[in-house]
Design a protein around this motif. Structure first.
Motif, PDB file in Angstrom:
ATOM      1  N   ALA A  76      -7.140  -0.087   1.390  1.00 40.01           N
ATOM      2  CA  ALA A  76      -7.563  -0.981   0.313  1.00 40.01           C
ATOM      3  C   ALA A  76      -6.548  -0.810  -0.816  1.00 40.01           C
ATOM      4  O   ALA A  76      -6.261   0.316  -1.229  1.00 40.01           O
ATOM      5  CB  ALA A  76      -8.959  -0.602  -0.181  1.00 40.01           C
ATOM      6  N   SER A  77      -6.024  -1.905  -1.312  1.00 39.25           N
ATOM      7  CA  SER A  77      -5.015  -1.791  -2.365  1.00 39.25           C
ATOM      8  C   SER A  77      -5.592  -1.117  -3.601  1.00 39.25           C
ATOM      9  O   SER A  77      -4.865  -0.548  -4.418  1.00 39.25           O
ATOM     10  CB  SER A  77      -4.448  -3.164  -2.716  1.00 39.25           C
ATOM     11  OG  SER A  77      -5.462  -4.005  -3.227  1.00 39.25           O
ATOM     12  N   ALA A  78      -6.918  -1.165  -3.726  1.00 41.35           N
ATOM     13  CA  ALA A  78      -7.572  -0.498  -4.863  1.00 41.35           C
ATOM     14  C   ALA A  78      -7.268   1.000  -4.861  1.00 41.35           C
ATOM     15  O   ALA A  78      -7.111   1.613  -5.922  1.00 41.35           O
ATOM     16  CB  ALA A  78      -9.079  -0.723  -4.815  1.00 41.35           C
ATOM     17  N   ASP A  79      -7.171   1.578  -3.670  1.00 48.06           N
ATOM     18  CA  ASP A  79      -6.886   3.013  -3.582  1.00 48.06           C
ATOM     19  C   ASP A  79      -5.484   3.319  -4.095  1.00 48.06           C
ATOM     20  O   ASP A  79      -5.256   4.313  -4.791  1.00 48.06           O
ATOM     21  CB  ASP A  79      -7.034   3.488  -2.135  1.00 48.06           C
ATOM     22  CG  ASP A  79      -8.480   3.446  -1.661  1.00 48.06           C
ATOM     23  OD1 ASP A  79      -9.377   3.425  -2.527  1.00 48.06           O
ATOM     24  OD2 ASP A  79      -8.717   3.422  -0.442  1.00 48.06           O
ATOM     25  N   ARG A  81      -3.767   1.468  -6.137  1.00 50.52           N
ATOM     26  CA  ARG A  81      -3.759   1.200  -7.574  1.00 50.52           C
ATOM     27  C   ARG A  81      -4.379   2.344  -8.363  1.00 50.52           C
ATOM     28  O   ARG A  81      -3.878   2.731  -9.422  1.00 50.52           O
ATOM     29  CB  ARG A  81      -4.522  -0.104  -7.845  1.00 50.52           C
ATOM     30  CG  ARG A  81      -4.383  -0.552  -9.248  1.00 50.52           C
ATOM     31  CD  ARG A  81      -4.955  -1.930  -9.449  1.00 50.52           C
ATOM     32  NE  ARG A  81      -5.283  -2.112 -10.843  1.00 50.52           N
ATOM     33  CZ  ARG A  81      -5.303  -3.282 -11.467  1.00 50.52           C
ATOM     34  NH1 ARG A  81      -5.040  -4.384 -10.800  1.00 50.52           N
ATOM     35  NH2 ARG A  81      -5.585  -3.354 -12.734  1.00 50.52           N
ATOM     36  N   ALA A  82      -5.449   2.904  -7.829  1.00 44.94           N
ATOM     37  CA  ALA A  82      -6.106   4.017  -8.526  1.00 44.94           C
ATOM     38  C   ALA A  82      -5.150   5.198  -8.660  1.00 44.94           C
ATOM     39  O   ALA A  82      -5.072   5.838  -9.719  1.00 44.94           O
ATOM     40  CB  ALA A  82      -7.362   4.436  -7.775  1.00 44.94           C
ATOM     41  N   ALA A  84      -1.873   5.082  -8.726  1.00 43.15           N
ATOM     42  CA  ALA A  84      -0.832   4.748  -9.696  1.00 43.15           C
ATOM     43  C   ALA A  84      -1.373   4.808 -11.126  1.00 43.15           C
ATOM     44  O   ALA A  84      -0.711   5.303 -12.035  1.00 43.15           O
ATOM     45  CB  ALA A  84      -0.265   3.365  -9.393  1.00 43.15           C
ATOM     46  N   GLU A  85      -2.598   4.330 -11.292  1.00 45.32           N
ATOM     47  CA  GLU A  85      -3.180   4.353 -12.640  1.00 45.32           C
ATOM     48  C   GLU A  85      -3.417   5.788 -13.108  1.00 45.32           C
ATOM     49  O   GLU A  85      -3.200   6.105 -14.273  1.00 45.32           O
ATOM     50  CB  GLU A  85      -4.489   3.555 -12.666  1.00 45.32           C
ATOM     51  CG  GLU A  85      -4.238   2.052 -12.687  1.00 45.32           C
ATOM     52  CD  GLU A  85      -5.521   1.245 -12.610  1.00 45.32           C
ATOM     53  OE1 GLU A  85      -6.560   1.815 -12.199  1.00 45.32           O
ATOM     54  OE2 GLU A  85      -5.489   0.046 -12.947  1.00 45.32           O
ATOM     55  N   ILE A  88      -0.206   7.011 -14.301  1.00 48.52           N
ATOM     56  CA  ILE A  88       0.127   6.442 -15.611  1.00 48.52           C
ATOM     57  C   ILE A  88      -0.627   7.182 -16.717  1.00 48.52           C
ATOM     58  O   ILE A  88      -0.064   7.510 -17.765  1.00 48.52           O
ATOM     59  CB  ILE A  88      -0.210   4.938 -15.656  1.00 48.52           C
ATOM     60  CG1 ILE A  88       0.805   4.153 -14.829  1.00 48.52           C
ATOM     61  CG2 ILE A  88      -0.223   4.426 -17.103  1.00 48.52           C
ATOM     62  CD1 ILE A  88       0.541   2.654 -14.778  1.00 48.52           C
TER      63      ILE A  88
ATOM     64  N   VAL B 109       1.501  -1.908 -11.090  1.00 46.00           N
ATOM     65  CA  VAL B 109       0.035  -1.898 -11.131  1.00 46.00           C
ATOM     66  C   VAL B 109      -0.503  -3.275 -11.529  1.00 46.00           C
ATOM     67  O   VAL B 109      -1.487  -3.760 -10.979  1.00 46.00           O
ATOM     68  CB  VAL B 109      -0.470  -0.819 -12.116  1.00 46.00           C
ATOM     69  CG1 VAL B 109      -1.924  -1.045 -12.477  1.00 46.00           C
ATOM     70  CG2 VAL B 109      -0.299   0.565 -11.505  1.00 46.00           C
ATOM     71  N   CYS B 112      -0.747  -5.612  -8.684  1.00 43.19           N
ATOM     72  CA  CYS B 112      -1.636  -5.235  -7.576  1.00 43.19           C
ATOM     73  C   CYS B 112      -3.051  -5.663  -7.909  1.00 43.19           C
ATOM     74  O   CYS B 112      -3.601  -5.273  -8.937  1.00 43.19           O
ATOM     75  CB  CYS B 112      -1.566  -3.717  -7.364  1.00 43.19           C
ATOM     76  SG  CYS B 112      -2.730  -3.103  -6.143  1.00 43.19           S
ATOM     77  N   HIS B 113      -3.647  -6.460  -7.028  1.00 47.86           N
ATOM     78  CA  HIS B 113      -4.993  -6.960  -7.345  1.00 47.86           C
ATOM     79  C   HIS B 113      -6.030  -5.848  -7.284  1.00 47.86           C
ATOM     80  O   HIS B 113      -7.057  -5.940  -7.918  1.00 47.86           O
ATOM     81  CB  HIS B 113      -5.378  -8.132  -6.431  1.00 47.86           C
ATOM     82  CG  HIS B 113      -4.747  -8.091  -5.089  1.00 47.86           C
ATOM     83  ND1 HIS B 113      -5.035  -7.109  -4.186  1.00 47.86           N
ATOM     84  CD2 HIS B 113      -3.805  -8.880  -4.523  1.00 47.86           C
ATOM     85  CE1 HIS B 113      -4.315  -7.297  -3.088  1.00 47.86           C
ATOM     86  NE2 HIS B 113      -3.546  -8.357  -3.263  1.00 47.86           N
ATOM     87  N   GLY B 114      -5.753  -4.810  -6.494  1.00 48.77           N
ATOM     88  CA  GLY B 114      -6.657  -3.659  -6.504  1.00 48.77           C
ATOM     89  C   GLY B 114      -8.029  -3.957  -5.948  1.00 48.77           C
ATOM     90  O   GLY B 114      -9.046  -3.622  -6.538  1.00 48.77           O
TER      91      GLY B 114
END
Lengths: 141, 141
Positions: A76-79, A81-82, A84-85, A88, B109, B112-114
């Motif tokens: 899941a791209s959410a993973d 992104r999490a 990377a966030e 950050i 980030v 990325c749609h996440g």
DNA sequence: TTGCACCTTCCCACCACGGGAAGGTCAAGC
DNA sequence: GCTTGACCTTCCCGTGGTGGGAAGGTGCAA
């Protein structure tokens, strides 16, 4: 190809490639009969991925997670992104800490005439911060 | 007083005090007949100085220099100021590097749609930076 | 005397490698 | 076939600045 060639093509030092293998970040390379590690283009791609993630400051553990996600078609791209966030946020915290320190130092430096006399607000500030402007008082660190 | 008391009063952990002594940052403490380290108020002052310099991010080697200057009545404040300015420059470089990385990450980030789909510009950017915005291209790191 | 808190030294772990030693391998040139 | 030199292997040590914990000695109070 040998490890030296893989190192050249990926930008990761041969020593570092062996290190990554030893800690399980990348799978063990194949070996020739003589024991030399053997790499192909896919391995180099992986090493490049690792190299870029590391150069963005991701800890090796996070790189392992990123690699796993990269290799997972059902991720899941959410993973991603999490991860990377989170990184950050860690960077923001570090920057805030450094800037707080920088402010304190700049204040002290400004007050120091910087000549051949011993009188020095910087040392005074270190010896007793109440005389040298607040340092890290409300600090996030 | 014992090392535990000195630690409490200075804010430097007992372990760390022993470490500082072992690397020569602070002089060897006196000992009781039983071998316990003994500290007085001056030692605690020194430890506090070290603690503050460390919390401002000075490397231990620089703290050694600062301590030497602090204890030198004939010091030139210019030397202290030079040390502090060098440290500020190092901080500035670090901050610039972190902010460059942060910009790259933030760009990835953002794109990325996440959600629960696998499509992810962050991974693509790591696999091939030409598709993911430049990273560290003109980097100072 | 017992018990507990404190002290001592020593080694290991962290993080992410880099340096270098000791020794094996490969390919080219003579 | 032999040398040369570049490459590879593993292994251990060092970095910076601690923290954790083991094994054992001390100090003080009940």
């Amino acid at each position: 190809m040998n490890i030296g060639e893989a190192a050249k093509r990926s930008g990761v030092a041969a020593k570092t490639i062996r290190y990554y293998e030893s800690v399980g970040l990348i799978p063990s390379a194949g070996r020739t009969a003589a024991g030399y590690r053997v790499y192909d283009r896919r391995d180099v791609e992986t090493l490049r991925f690792v190299h870029r993630a590391r150069s963005l400051g991701f800890p090796v553990k996070d790189v392992a997670s990123l690699l796993a996600l990269w290799n997972d078609r059902h991720r899941a791209s959410a993973d991603v992104r999490a991860l990377a966030e989170g990184h950050i946020h860690a960077i923001d915290a570090k920057v805030a800490e450094l800037q707080s320190i920088r402010r304190t130092l700049a204040t002290l430096v400004e007050r120091c005439h910087g000549d051949d006399r011993p009188d020095c607000p910087i040392l005074e500030g270190l010896a007793d911060p109440s005389t040298g402007g607040d340092c890290c008082g409300g600090g996030t660190a």
